[in-house]
Design an enzyme around this catalytic site. Sequence first.
Site, mmCIF file in Angstrom:
data_model
loop_
_atom_site.group_PDB
_atom_site.id
_atom_site.type_symbol
_atom_site.label_atom_id
_atom_site.label_comp_id
_atom_site.label_asym_id
_atom_site.label_seq_id
_atom_site.Cartn_x
_atom_site.Cartn_y
_atom_site.Cartn_z
ATOM 1 C CG ASP A 309 -2.189 0.891 0.893
ATOM 2 O OD1 ASP A 309 -2.143 1.684 -0.066
ATOM 3 O OD2 ASP A 309 -3.185 0.806 1.628
HETATM 4 C C1 BGC Z 1 -4.959 3.306 0.037
HETATM 5 C C2 BGC Z 1 -5.174 2.255 -1.012
HETATM 6 C C3 BGC Z 1 -5.067 2.865 -2.376
HETATM 7 C C4 BGC Z 1 -3.728 3.550 -2.518
HETATM 8 C C5 BGC Z 1 -3.524 4.186 -3.879
HETATM 9 C C6 BGC Z 1 -3.700 4.111 -0.209
HETATM 10 O O1 BGC Z 1 -3.599 5.198 0.650
HETATM 11 O O2 BGC Z 1 -4.908 2.702 1.310
HETATM 12 O O3 BGC Z 1 -6.408 1.629 -0.831
HETATM 13 O O4 BGC Z 1 -5.242 1.893 -3.367
HETATM 14 O O5 BGC Z 1 -3.632 4.568 -1.538
HETATM 15 O O6 BGC Z 1 -4.336 5.260 -4.077
#
Ligand code: BGC
Length: 776
Positions: A309
């Site tokens: 993530d």
């Molecule tokens: C979130 C994810 C997301 C990623 C990209 C993160 O902060 O937890 O769910 O896919 O950002 O935007």
Amino acid sequence: MKKTKTALFSVPLSKYMDRQVADRRSPVVNLLLFSLFLFSFSLSAQKTSIKDIDRRVEELLAKMTLEEKIGQLHQIPGDISTGTDVAKDDMLGQIKAGKVGSILSHTNFENKITMQRAAVGSRLGIPLVFGFDVIHGYKTIFPIPLAQAASWDMAAIEQAERIAAEEASADGQNWTFSPMVDVARDPRWGRVMEGAGEDPYLGSRVAEARIRGFQGDDLGKNNTLATCVKHYAGYGFAEGGRDYNTVDMSEQRLREIVLPPFEAAARAGSATFMNAFNTLNGVPASMNKHLVTDILRGEWGFKGLVVSDWNSFGETIVHGAAEDDTDASAKCLTAGSDMDMAGGTFQRGLKKALDSGRVTQAQIDEAVRRVLRLKFSLGLFDDPFRYLDPKRRTATLEKPEYRQVARELAAKSMVLLKNEADLLPLRSGGPFRKVTVVGPYANSKEGKDYMSFWTLGIGDVDHYDSSKVVTPAMALKPSLEAMGFEVTVTEICLDAACNEKDLSVAMKATADADLVIVCVGERGIDCGESRSVSDINLKYNQELITKIASRGNKPTVMAVFNSRPMTFSWAMENIPAILVCWQPGYEAGNALADVITGKVNPSGKLPVTFPVSVGQVPIYYNALNTGRPQQKQGQLWTSGYLDAPATPAYPFGYGLSYTTFAYSDVKLNKTKLKSGEVLEVSVTVTNTGKMAGEEVVQLYLRDLSADIARPLKELKGFEKIKLNTYENKTVTFRLTEKDLSYWNNDLKFKADPGKFKVFVGGNSRDVKEAEFELVK
Ligand code: BGC
């Protein structure tokens, strides 16, 4: 590009199937899988394609320098503030140098072409893969995922994702960071809006439907997207509902509640997985070898890519579980994670980790292989611009027919919680003539109120267009006027500072109305990532506005626009009709008007429990009984509160219709079930009201004599049926020993002989039951 999906990512067949998993399947299922396995061999085109991809991956890998390999594991954000500045941080230079494998969150179409050209112009010409959070639609905005789950309509969910994939792929995206399959039992947690609610069974079915919709039957087609199942794992169980917080739970609960939707998603062929931000039992998920290598890759045979993530590799240092970038890189890579989203940890630490012997060249190669396979399977090597055709883009984005699908899904998602004296649907020529639509969400100019945090600040500023939202007032006024009502709309600002003024406005506006529709709830941006709250009650003066609107028992419909379960106990007692609308997306108003006028008979059911008060949280239907269950509020020496009931406001699976359904007694084909046999559970459902309608028939199970205490009820099946007035239908569910099995404390998935109960009904509370025995 030939078909690649099945063999590369949809795993399972015997080569990859874990023994333990195979063992716990019934012989019938194993036979079926074996036939599928044989069938897969007959698809020679597919076989050739996998072999072909593997060969091409190896050829390419042999030519790559270490720097280029690490580049493939590096994902960087497009400039999400403007979406135009490709020169930022010499992004193009890095791409040309082969130092970037993937771009995320970029919406500008021309820039994607520019970036892809730069990648193709790099030494080995390895194309970029573009990732994006396609959460509830891409350009055409559908209801939020939690709302979609409330439809319990898997075909409708699949169709929405199909449209989202058509649009996103035509706009140059190849990979969606969706579905989020985190089971969540805490409405304070902001990301509850992104999942399918509190139940692992419903969550699994929704995950499969979303993956089918996005990936279609062939990842190699240019109108499909690779999915990324997230957040692996445990993220929905953050302590206190505070985002990113600690998660600590038994392995038994992990396997029973958290992992099933992930396993279902892996088996449904999701191309990729994403790590979670949280620690699980002390170990950050991104460096959790038990999760990624042992369970995901080992037990479930997942062959695809695992991406971190956002900077979650780097955050292992902040968690205090890694010393520096080198340590973090070594720990995350050896745990089985492959690509570094946004953090640059691998860029800074992976070479050092290799030089110091903390990781091997083979481990790096394996991660790179997974990235390259994804790109090959998407057809990017055959034509890096196959998702970047301007003509297709123009022809595909926001087709008018997509809006119709969004409208239907939004209406299907709405949940009718209360409808005293059949106040709804509104009928022409009835006792009411003057209708007032009032409240902060009656006609909000901030169209994002009917969408979500995901439509705010992601990608180009103009990627989502609030002006495209049909507000309740925009749709209710014409449709009710066409039925002969006189309609006034009164907007009320949603701001603590407006309180005084709001109250007198609401007072005047509703004074001489015969019926009031009050639109309350929360702003779309009040829920989502990092938007946890400690209070889930209606905010500001909304309860007061509702009280004013309905003073003197004026017939009032309360339409709630919400992203999470909310509490409104006064309304529960005093407002005759309550409709949960969620954040319905672009077609908010039209869908609401369809339900209020009876054009659509509501059929949504809650995918998550609605508590009476936040103090009851966590409260969920599949709880254990305890040794001292509470029968009545305040009963001493029982498990409950002195000042709140032990039961929720509205239980899981609950939702009314404009018609009524009667359930016959539950019939079983046998009362003693042996291993290998099938238990048939049948019930006849009759539409006893005056309108055609849809009902979600739900099957629950309770194990009464297992080796450990088992939940009071567990959802094991559901079927959404349509019935005309007085029509009936017999629904038959089939259960096998596998459905009775659970993870015990020795981490064995097995069913214990003894007594079970099955329950069938239209929600988890109001059910008919029957008993049977498993004999071994
Ligand atoms: C979130 C994810 C997301 C990623 C990209 C993160 O902060 O937890 O769910 O896919 O950002 O935007």
